[in-house]
Write a protein that holds these residues in place. Sequence first.
Motif, PDB file in Angstrom:
ATOM      1  N   MET A  32       0.827  -1.202   0.000  1.00 25.20           N
ATOM      2  CA  MET A  32       0.000   0.000   0.000  1.00 25.20           C
ATOM      3  C   MET A  32       0.867   1.260   0.000  1.00 25.20           C
ATOM      4  O   MET A  32       2.064   1.201   0.280  1.00 25.20           O
ATOM      5  CB  MET A  32      -0.902   0.004   1.237  1.00 25.20           C
ATOM      6  N   LYS A  33       0.230   2.371  -0.330  1.00 22.99           N
ATOM      7  CA  LYS A  33       0.923   3.647  -0.287  1.00 22.99           C
ATOM      8  C   LYS A  33       1.023   4.073   1.171  1.00 22.99           C
ATOM      9  O   LYS A  33       0.026   4.436   1.802  1.00 22.99           O
ATOM     10  CB  LYS A  33       0.162   4.697  -1.094  1.00 22.99           C
ATOM     11  N   PHE A  34       2.232   4.019   1.700  1.00 24.44           N
ATOM     12  CA  PHE A  34       2.427   4.230   3.129  1.00 24.44           C
ATOM     13  C   PHE A  34       3.404   5.383   3.360  1.00 24.44           C
ATOM     14  O   PHE A  34       4.439   5.468   2.688  1.00 24.44           O
ATOM     15  CB  PHE A  34       2.964   2.953   3.777  1.00 24.44           C
ATOM     16  N   PRO A  35       3.094   6.277   4.316  1.00 25.10           N
ATOM     17  CA  PRO A  35       4.000   7.392   4.632  1.00 25.10           C
ATOM     18  C   PRO A  35       5.247   6.898   5.372  1.00 25.10           C
ATOM     19  O   PRO A  35       5.263   6.823   6.600  1.00 25.10           O
ATOM     20  CB  PRO A  35       3.142   8.307   5.513  1.00 25.10           C
ATOM     21  N   VAL A  36       6.280   6.568   4.631  1.00 24.88           N
ATOM     22  CA  VAL A  36       7.469   5.916   5.196  1.00 24.88           C
ATOM     23  C   VAL A  36       8.155   6.764   6.266  1.00 24.88           C
ATOM     24  O   VAL A  36       8.696   6.222   7.237  1.00 24.88           O
ATOM     25  CB  VAL A  36       8.478   5.580   4.071  1.00 24.88           C
ATOM     26  N   SER A  37       8.116   8.060   6.127  1.00 28.46           N
ATOM     27  CA  SER A  37       8.864   8.917   7.059  1.00 28.46           C
ATOM     28  C   SER A  37       8.319   8.873   8.482  1.00 28.46           C
ATOM     29  O   SER A  37       8.989   9.330   9.415  1.00 28.46           O
ATOM     30  CB  SER A  37       8.866  10.367   6.560  1.00 28.46           C
ATOM     31  N   ILE A  38       7.108   8.323   8.674  1.00 28.76           N
ATOM     32  CA  ILE A  38       6.558   8.259  10.036  1.00 28.76           C
ATOM     33  C   ILE A  38       7.071   7.046  10.798  1.00 28.76           C
ATOM     34  O   ILE A  38       6.890   6.957  12.018  1.00 28.76           O
ATOM     35  CB  ILE A  38       5.014   8.238  10.029  1.00 28.76           C
ATOM     36  N   LEU A  39       7.709   6.106  10.108  1.00 32.52           N
ATOM     37  CA  LEU A  39       8.133   4.861  10.768  1.00 32.52           C
ATOM     38  C   LEU A  39       9.174   5.088  11.876  1.00 32.52           C
ATOM     39  O   LEU A  39       9.037   4.524  12.959  1.00 32.52           O
ATOM     40  CB  LEU A  39       8.642   3.869   9.722  1.00 32.52           C
ATOM     41  N   PRO A  40      10.236   5.885  11.632  1.00 35.77           N
ATOM     42  CA  PRO A  40      11.162   6.160  12.742  1.00 35.77           C
ATOM     43  C   PRO A  40      10.467   6.857  13.909  1.00 35.77           C
ATOM     44  O   PRO A  40      10.743   6.546  15.076  1.00 35.77           O
ATOM     45  CB  PRO A  40      12.215   7.072  12.091  1.00 35.77           C
ATOM     46  N   THR A  41       9.565   7.779  13.605  1.00 35.06           N
ATOM     47  CA  THR A  41       8.827   8.484  14.658  1.00 35.06           C
ATOM     48  C   THR A  41       7.965   7.522  15.455  1.00 35.06           C
ATOM     49  O   THR A  41       7.861   7.624  16.687  1.00 35.06           O
ATOM     50  CB  THR A  41       7.937   9.576  14.051  1.00 35.06           C
ATOM     51  N   THR A  42       7.339   6.569  14.768  1.00 36.01           N
ATOM     52  CA  THR A  42       6.482   5.592  15.428  1.00 36.01           C
ATOM     53  C   THR A  42       7.253   4.778  16.465  1.00 36.01           C
ATOM     54  O   THR A  42       6.764   4.540  17.579  1.00 36.01           O
ATOM     55  CB  THR A  42       5.864   4.640  14.386  1.00 36.01           C
ATOM     56  N   VAL A  43       8.454   4.361  16.098  1.00 36.42           N
ATOM     57  CA  VAL A  43       9.296   3.597  17.024  1.00 36.42           C
ATOM     58  C   VAL A  43       9.618   4.420  18.266  1.00 36.42           C
ATOM     59  O   VAL A  43       9.536   3.928  19.397  1.00 36.42           O
ATOM     60  CB  VAL A  43      10.597   3.157  16.321  1.00 36.42           C
ATOM     61  N   VAL A  44       9.973   5.674  18.062  1.00 35.80           N
ATOM     62  CA  VAL A  44      10.339   6.544  19.184  1.00 35.80           C
ATOM     63  C   VAL A  44       9.131   6.832  20.068  1.00 35.80           C
ATOM     64  O   VAL A  44       9.247   6.851  21.305  1.00 35.80           O
ATOM     65  CB  VAL A  44      10.963   7.861  18.663  1.00 35.80           C
ATOM     66  N   VAL A  45       7.977   7.060  19.469  1.00 36.80           N
ATOM     67  CA  VAL A  45       6.757   7.304  20.248  1.00 36.80           C
ATOM     68  C   VAL A  45       6.415   6.072  21.086  1.00 36.80           C
ATOM     69  O   VAL A  45       6.018   6.180  22.252  1.00 36.80           O
ATOM     70  CB  VAL A  45       5.578   7.666  19.319  1.00 36.80           C
ATOM     71  N   GLU A  46       6.580   4.894  20.503  1.00 36.77           N
ATOM     72  CA  GLU A  46       6.339   3.647  21.230  1.00 36.77           C
ATOM     73  C   GLU A  46       7.207   3.574  22.481  1.00 36.77           C
ATOM     74  O   GLU A  46       6.720   3.273  23.584  1.00 36.77           O
ATOM     75  CB  GLU A  46       6.638   2.454  20.316  1.00 36.77           C
ATOM     76  N   GLU A  47       8.494   3.880  22.331  1.00 38.70           N
ATOM     77  CA  GLU A  47       9.407   3.838  23.476  1.00 38.70           C
ATOM     78  C   GLU A  47       9.137   4.979  24.449  1.00 38.70           C
ATOM     79  O   GLU A  47       9.338   4.822  25.663  1.00 38.70           O
ATOM     80  CB  GLU A  47      10.857   3.910  22.986  1.00 38.70           C
ATOM     81  N   ALA A  48       8.666   6.126  23.941  1.00 34.05           N
ATOM     82  CA  ALA A  48       8.357   7.268  24.809  1.00 34.05           C
ATOM     83  C   ALA A  48       7.178   6.950  25.731  1.00 34.05           C
ATOM     84  O   ALA A  48       7.158   7.362  26.898  1.00 34.05           O
ATOM     85  CB  ALA A  48       8.053   8.503  23.971  1.00 34.05           C
ATOM     86  N   ILE A  49       6.189   6.220  25.209  1.00 33.42           N
ATOM     87  CA  ILE A  49       5.033   5.827  26.027  1.00 33.42           C
ATOM     88  C   ILE A  49       5.488   4.921  27.175  1.00 33.42           C
ATOM     89  O   ILE A  49       5.092   5.106  28.335  1.00 33.42           O
ATOM     90  CB  ILE A  49       3.981   5.111  25.160  1.00 33.42           C
ATOM     91  N   ILE A  50       6.331   3.953  26.839  1.00 30.79           N
ATOM     92  CA  ILE A  50       6.868   3.053  27.869  1.00 30.79           C
ATOM     93  C   ILE A  50       7.720   3.843  28.864  1.00 30.79           C
ATOM     94  O   ILE A  50       7.670   3.611  30.081  1.00 30.79           O
ATOM     95  CB  ILE A  50       7.705   1.941  27.213  1.00 30.79           C
TER      96      ILE A  50
END
Length: 268
Positions: free
Chosen positions: A106-124
């Motif tokens: 699918m057409k996916f916004p690739v640039s959000i992937l690094p941010t997603t990882v960091v947000v995941e760790e920020a929540i923890i």
Amino acid sequence: MIKSIRYVVSENISNIYRIFLIAKYEILAENRDSKLGILWNVLNPLIQISTYWFVFGIGIRSGKPVDGIEFLDWLLAGMAVWFFISPSIRKGVTSISSKIKVIRKMKFPVSILPTTVVVEEAIIHLCMLVIIYVIFLIRGMVPSLYNFQVLYYLICGMAFSVSLAMITSVLNMFTRDVKKIVNATMRMLMYITPILWTMDKMPKNIQKIMKCNPIYYIVQGYRDSFFYHEGILSNVNEMIVFWVIITTMFIAGSTLMYKFRHRFVDMM
């Protein structure tokens, strides 16, 4: 350069809900086979901190405080930062390559992937911060408005991790050696960054060089916020150096992300 920055920033802002949704899913998926669930994300670091406290605090320092701060408290503040930044950088390297199947379908916004990882760790990390703060209060720390500065340094940690993850995740698509280099470097940084030890006995010129380490700036910021009650502007020179480094890294990461945004699928 401006076009690439605009591309990354706008794509992340427009997909902010998706970022948090994916981060939430990843946290739940990682712990779905465990009865304690997300608690393991806090228990594992606390177990490791206990080990470091026994070895470095009781064994090497013989329980001596650091600048009047109990070594366990001083260590907790520094290790909290490390257990946030370290997995953010390690997972950030593979943030694109691990999702290549999704990108292909699918057409996916690739640039959000690094941010997603960091947000995941920020929540923890926020969950862990609450626990550590309660421990500080139980051990006699007096609450202060300076404690809220931790939120600024958390943003600093996220900015550093996202900027570095954008660079390494793109480069990792060219060669998997990048992942091995990052992992080896992180093991080294754990011990050369003043997290487990102080650098007060080092020569002044060496101290100046080590203070240019972005992780040191964040670690010291946490300790200033909890114990020393130093304001954000009390170390203006270090703050300027930090943001110059982060800005340079973000520009480099945005440029790489924008340049190769249509070629990630062909790199695997």
